[in-house]
Motif scaffolding. Structure first.
Motif, PDB file in Angstrom:
ATOM      1  N   LYS A  10       0.874  -0.986  -0.015  1.00  0.00           N
ATOM      2  CA  LYS A  10      -0.199   0.025  -0.019  1.00  0.00           C
ATOM      3  C   LYS A  10       0.812   1.019  -0.019  1.00  0.00           C
ATOM      4  CE  LYS A  10      -4.067  -2.089   2.077  1.00  0.00           C
ATOM      5  NZ  LYS A  10      -4.967  -1.868   3.286  1.00  0.00           N
ATOM      6  N   VAL A  11       2.170   1.442   0.690  1.00  0.00           N
ATOM      7  CA  VAL A  11       2.746   2.237   0.607  1.00  0.00           C
ATOM      8  C   VAL A  11       3.491   2.655  -0.612  1.00  0.00           C
ATOM      9  CG1 VAL A  11       5.127   3.284   1.227  1.00  0.00           C
ATOM     10  CG2 VAL A  11       3.513   2.167   3.210  1.00  0.00           C
ATOM     11  N   MET A  12       3.904   1.704  -1.477  1.00  0.00           N
ATOM     12  CA  MET A  12       4.179   1.711  -2.725  1.00  0.00           C
ATOM     13  C   MET A  12       3.204   2.148  -3.809  1.00  0.00           C
ATOM     14  SD  MET A  12       7.481   0.597  -3.238  1.00  0.00           S
ATOM     15  CE  MET A  12       7.991  -0.432  -4.904  1.00  0.00           C
ATOM     16  N   SER A  13       2.088   1.723  -3.693  1.00  0.00           N
ATOM     17  CA  SER A  13       1.077   2.024  -4.557  1.00  0.00           C
ATOM     18  C   SER A  13       0.472   3.462  -4.184  1.00  0.00           C
ATOM     19  CB  SER A  13      -0.230   1.080  -4.252  1.00  0.00           C
ATOM     20  OG  SER A  13      -1.305   1.461  -5.153  1.00  0.00           O
ATOM     21  N   GLY A  14       0.442   4.011  -2.800  1.00  0.00           N
ATOM     22  CA  GLY A  14       0.236   5.187  -2.359  1.00  0.00           C
ATOM     23  C   GLY A  14       1.183   5.954  -3.008  1.00  0.00           C
ATOM     24  N   LEU A  15       2.263   5.976  -2.868  1.00  0.00           N
ATOM     25  CA  LEU A  15       3.583   6.748  -3.611  1.00  0.00           C
ATOM     26  C   LEU A  15       3.330   6.840  -5.103  1.00  0.00           C
ATOM     27  CD1 LEU A  15       6.535   5.504  -1.417  1.00  0.00           C
ATOM     28  CD2 LEU A  15       5.598   7.649  -1.527  1.00  0.00           C
ATOM     29  N   PHE A  16       3.097   5.758  -5.805  1.00  0.00           N
ATOM     30  CA  PHE A  16       2.780   5.849  -7.253  1.00  0.00           C
ATOM     31  C   PHE A  16       1.533   6.674  -7.474  1.00  0.00           C
ATOM     32  CE2 PHE A  16      -0.296   4.234 -10.237  1.00  0.00           C
ATOM     33  CZ  PHE A  16       0.388   4.717 -11.569  1.00  0.00           C
ATOM     34  N   SER A  17       0.409   6.487  -6.733  1.00  0.00           N
ATOM     35  CA  SER A  17      -0.898   7.352  -6.853  1.00  0.00           C
ATOM     36  C   SER A  17      -0.404   8.906  -6.519  1.00  0.00           C
ATOM     37  CB  SER A  17      -1.921   6.999  -5.994  1.00  0.00           C
ATOM     38  OG  SER A  17      -1.961   5.534  -6.231  1.00  0.00           O
ATOM     39  N   PHE A  18       0.319   9.205  -5.540  1.00  0.00           N
ATOM     40  CA  PHE A  18       0.399  10.777  -5.125  1.00  0.00           C
ATOM     41  C   PHE A  18       1.501  11.135  -6.364  1.00  0.00           C
ATOM     42  CE2 PHE A  18       3.591  13.508  -3.338  1.00  0.00           C
ATOM     43  CZ  PHE A  18       2.619  14.745  -2.954  1.00  0.00           C
ATOM     44  N   THR A  19       2.379  10.290  -6.780  1.00  0.00           N
ATOM     45  CA  THR A  19       3.414  10.946  -7.914  1.00  0.00           C
ATOM     46  C   THR A  19       2.546  11.319  -9.208  1.00  0.00           C
ATOM     47  OG1 THR A  19       5.111   9.840  -7.054  1.00  0.00           O
ATOM     48  CG2 THR A  19       5.271  10.602  -9.075  1.00  0.00           C
ATOM     49  N   ARG A  20       1.827  10.278  -9.446  1.00  0.00           N
ATOM     50  CA  ARG A  20       0.957  10.534 -10.690  1.00  0.00           C
ATOM     51  C   ARG A  20      -0.023  11.819 -10.609  1.00  0.00           C
ATOM     52  NH1 ARG A  20       3.276   9.854 -14.476  1.00  0.00           N
ATOM     53  NH2 ARG A  20       4.601   8.283 -14.260  1.00  0.00           N
ATOM     54  N   LEU A  21      -0.865  11.996  -9.531  1.00  0.00           N
ATOM     55  CA  LEU A  21      -1.861  12.917  -9.375  1.00  0.00           C
ATOM     56  C   LEU A  21      -1.166  14.062  -9.193  1.00  0.00           C
ATOM     57  CD1 LEU A  21      -4.333  11.443  -6.637  1.00  0.00           C
ATOM     58  CD2 LEU A  21      -4.953  12.057  -9.047  1.00  0.00           C
ATOM     59  N   LEU A  22      -0.001  14.532  -8.555  1.00  0.00           N
ATOM     60  CA  LEU A  22       0.286  15.840  -8.637  1.00  0.00           C
ATOM     61  C   LEU A  22       1.193  15.953  -9.550  1.00  0.00           C
ATOM     62  CD1 LEU A  22       1.218  18.438  -7.166  1.00  0.00           C
ATOM     63  CD2 LEU A  22       3.065  17.006  -6.039  1.00  0.00           C
ATOM     64  N   GLN A  61       3.934   1.686 -12.180  1.00  0.00           N
ATOM     65  CA  GLN A  61       2.826   0.752 -12.535  1.00  0.00           C
ATOM     66  C   GLN A  61       2.121   1.378 -13.978  1.00  0.00           C
ATOM     67  OE1 GLN A  61       1.281  -1.847 -11.566  1.00  0.00           O
ATOM     68  NE2 GLN A  61      -0.638  -1.687 -13.025  1.00  0.00           N
ATOM     69  N   MET A  62       2.398   2.498 -14.214  1.00  0.00           N
ATOM     70  CA  MET A  62       1.647   3.268 -15.516  1.00  0.00           C
ATOM     71  C   MET A  62       2.507   2.214 -16.796  1.00  0.00           C
ATOM     72  SD  MET A  62       0.943   7.038 -16.782  1.00  0.00           S
ATOM     73  CE  MET A  62       2.542   7.784 -16.786  1.00  0.00           C
ATOM     74  N   PHE A  63       3.849   2.087 -16.509  1.00  0.00           N
ATOM     75  CA  PHE A  63       4.607   1.539 -17.450  1.00  0.00           C
ATOM     76  C   PHE A  63       4.752   0.026 -17.443  1.00  0.00           C
ATOM     77  CE2 PHE A  63       6.476   5.988 -17.191  1.00  0.00           C
ATOM     78  CZ  PHE A  63       6.079   6.431 -18.310  1.00  0.00           C
ATOM     79  N   VAL A  64       5.005  -0.306 -16.229  1.00  0.00           N
ATOM     80  CA  VAL A  64       5.074  -1.895 -16.201  1.00  0.00           C
ATOM     81  C   VAL A  64       3.488  -2.472 -16.470  1.00  0.00           C
ATOM     82  CG1 VAL A  64       5.389  -3.716 -14.428  1.00  0.00           C
ATOM     83  CG2 VAL A  64       6.564  -1.683 -14.356  1.00  0.00           C
ATOM     84  N   GLN A  65       2.328  -1.629 -16.377  1.00  0.00           N
ATOM     85  CA  GLN A  65       1.203  -2.438 -16.629  1.00  0.00           C
ATOM     86  C   GLN A  65       1.284  -2.566 -17.961  1.00  0.00           C
ATOM     87  OE1 GLN A  65      -1.944   0.397 -15.951  1.00  0.00           O
ATOM     88  NE2 GLN A  65      -3.428  -0.865 -16.658  1.00  0.00           N
ATOM     89  N   ARG A  66       1.743  -1.810 -18.860  1.00  0.00           N
ATOM     90  CA  ARG A  66       2.102  -2.432 -20.344  1.00  0.00           C
ATOM     91  C   ARG A  66       2.570  -3.939 -20.611  1.00  0.00           C
ATOM     92  NH1 ARG A  66       0.283   1.974 -19.901  1.00  0.00           N
ATOM     93  NH2 ARG A  66      -0.911   3.271 -21.210  1.00  0.00           N
ATOM     94  N   ALA A  67       3.684  -3.971 -19.824  1.00  0.00           N
ATOM     95  CA  ALA A  67       4.404  -5.324 -20.126  1.00  0.00           C
ATOM     96  C   ALA A  67       3.634  -6.246 -19.473  1.00  0.00           C
ATOM     97  CB  ALA A  67       5.594  -5.244 -19.143  1.00  0.00           C
ATOM     98  N   LEU A  68       2.641  -6.044 -18.445  1.00  0.00           N
ATOM     99  CA  LEU A  68       1.985  -6.982 -17.655  1.00  0.00           C
ATOM    100  C   LEU A  68       0.801  -7.559 -18.625  1.00  0.00           C
ATOM    101  CD1 LEU A  68       1.690  -6.143 -14.120  1.00  0.00           C
ATOM    102  CD2 LEU A  68       3.354  -7.651 -15.014  1.00  0.00           C
TER     103      LEU A  68
END
Length: 485
Positions: A119-131, A263-270
């Motif tokens: 959740k910390v990793m995902s939260g950091l990703f979300s914060f980075t994306r939103l800002l 996640q935004m880039f790795v999602q394409r690989a997945l």
């Protein structure tokens, strides 16, 4: 610049094509795998082009030519580093997450360490994306609003102000993007990204050929450019910011962080059919970016020939050319390219945010389409916030928003490297709580160093990695891991 009905028709055709592509490529979103990963049925070519379109914003399209306008081609050394970094991601990090049917790359962190770290990793990703993406959308809308203001000023006796044109552009772009992202989920995002990639590349090629047609005595000017170093690619001067080794290493580290832990880039690989396809998509995107940057830098060199001796800021020279030199209806085509580069990043961010909210936090917002709409609204509000600020405040916030990923990606990718580097795997044995504390501590300290020093990503990314490993080693004594999953 004469903005005419031909330009308006091209823009109408562009938006119609985007909506049609999103509708046509979309399928039933009966399960999360289809809505967020297109059922893992996509081939590597559209995935690769989608990665490129996602990381190419309107700022890239408009400002990269300024690098060669005021300098030369040495930025290509950084882009070569991107290829190196993505190759490392492909062969060492993608195998960790691909074979486990994960929707989110941070599920691997949860399986390895625990839910808190996930959740910390995902939260950091979300914060980075939103800002970060809110700032990028704001910054990308500004040149579009400026171009439209000039165009409408010649068509209307009382045109709207640049502010209201910008807000209107923001609302319209967000609405169109949200519609096709909701319609077909990730499948629509990838295929529309692919369409938009070709649109902005074609727009760049058109600008290149217009400049070639306006450049007299091209061969002699190219000879002079070679002699003066304007076409230099390699820089061996240790004191220069693009010294070869620092440029390549910096580009590799940045790409390792963004494309290995975002996640935004790795999602394409997945979403690829097989691991080999995922690796092709990742490495292929680096090669495509390299070719794309050659195009943008070539435009900048021709702009130097066109405006040599004039006092023009490098970030504004391409916009000046578009405003003053591009005829109708080509203007509509280039504006479509600028909008395409903006919307491709935006749609990817919306879909990835909805995915991580659902998978990592269990927030479903009634259904996946409503979740998509919710994050589209959040990104709109994030961007609109900057429109509401006085201009004196936006410059510092813009720089912060664009730099924020350099504060986080080093620490985040360092978590995945625990499993790749045997030395780290043996000696760092922190548990879920310890890793969460280490992530928060390393990112806060990296951000403090970055804000005080003004250092760029080439230094901050490795600092973040080293700090995370150091904190994780120390927390391993206080919060030891009892078992390794």
């Amino acid at each position: 610049m004469q903005f005419g009905w031909g330009d308006a028709l091209i823009l109408f055709f562009y938006f119609s094509l985007v909506l049609y592509s999103g509708w046509k490529s979309g399928k039933s979103d009966s399960d999360s795998s289809e809505f967020f990963l297109a059922g893992k049925t996509l081939s590597w070519i559209p995935l690769s082009l989608s990665i490129v379109a996602t990381e190419t914003s309107a700022l890239t399209f408009l400002t990269v030519p300024g690098m060669s306008f005021s300098g030369n081609f040495t930025f290509l050394q950084v882009v070569f580093g991107y290829i190196v970094g993505r190759t490392i991601v492909s062969f060492f990090l993608l195998p960790l997450v691909y074979h486990h049917n994960f929707l989110s790359v941070y599920e691997w962190v949860g399986a390895k360490f625990g839910k808190s770290s996930q959740k910390v990793m995902s939260g950091l990703f979300s914060f980075t994306r939103l800002l970060g993406d809110g700032v990028r959308l704001f910054a990308s809308t500004l040149p579009v609003a400026f171009l439209l203001q000039v165009a409408l000023g010649k068509m209307l006796t009382s045109p709207p102000s640049e502010y209201w044109i910008g807000v209107g552009t923001l609302v319209f772009v967000m609405a169109i993007t949200a519609v096709y992202t909701m319609q077909g989920g990730f499948r629509s995002v990838v295929w529309v990204d692919t369409v938009q990639y070709f649109i902005y590349i074609f727009g760049g090629l058109v600008a290149l050929f217009i400049l070639l047609g306006q450049t007299d005595q091209l061969s002699s000017k190219l000879s002079e450019a070679i002699t003066s170093g304007k076409l230099n690619v390699l820089d061996w001067n240790f004191s220069h910011p693009y010294f070869f080794f620092w440029a390549v290493i910096g580009g590799a580290l940045l790409s390792l962080g963004t494309h290995g832990a975002d996640q935004m880039f790795v999602q394409r690989a997945l979403a690829a059919k097989r691991l080999k396809d995922a690796q092709k998509a990742m490495i292929g995107s680096g090669i495509a970016v390299f070719v794309q940057m050659i195009l943008f830098l070539a435009i900048g060199t021709l702009l130097y020939f066109r405006y040599a001796g004039q006092d023009i800021h490098q970030d504004k020279v391409f916009s000046k050319f578009i405003v003053e030199e591009v005829p109708t209806p080509i203007l509509g085509l280039i504006l479509s390219g600028i909008l395409a580069s903006t919307m491709s990043t935006l749609s990817s961010s919306i879909n990835s945010l909805a995915l991580t909210a659902s998978v990592d936090f269990g927030w479903n917002f009634w259904n996946r389409k409503v979740s998509t709409l919710f994050f589209a609204l959040l990104l709109f509000l994030s961007s609109f916030f900057f429109f509401s600020l006085p201009e004196a405040y936006t410059k510092g916030l813009l720089e912060l928003g664009l730099k924020i990923s350099s504060f986080t990606v080093g620490s985040m990718v360092a978590v995945f490297l625990f499993e790749v580097v045997p030395f780290l795997r043996k000696r760092i044995q922190t548990n879920d709580t310890g890793l969460s504390i280490s992530l928060a501590s390393s990112i806060l300290l990296t951000a403090s160093i970055g804000l005080k020093s003004g250092w760029g990503f080439t230094i901050l990314v490795p600092i973040g990695m080293i700090l995370l490993w150091g904190f994780a080693f120390l927390t391993g004594f206080l919060f030891p891991r009892k078992s390794v999953h």
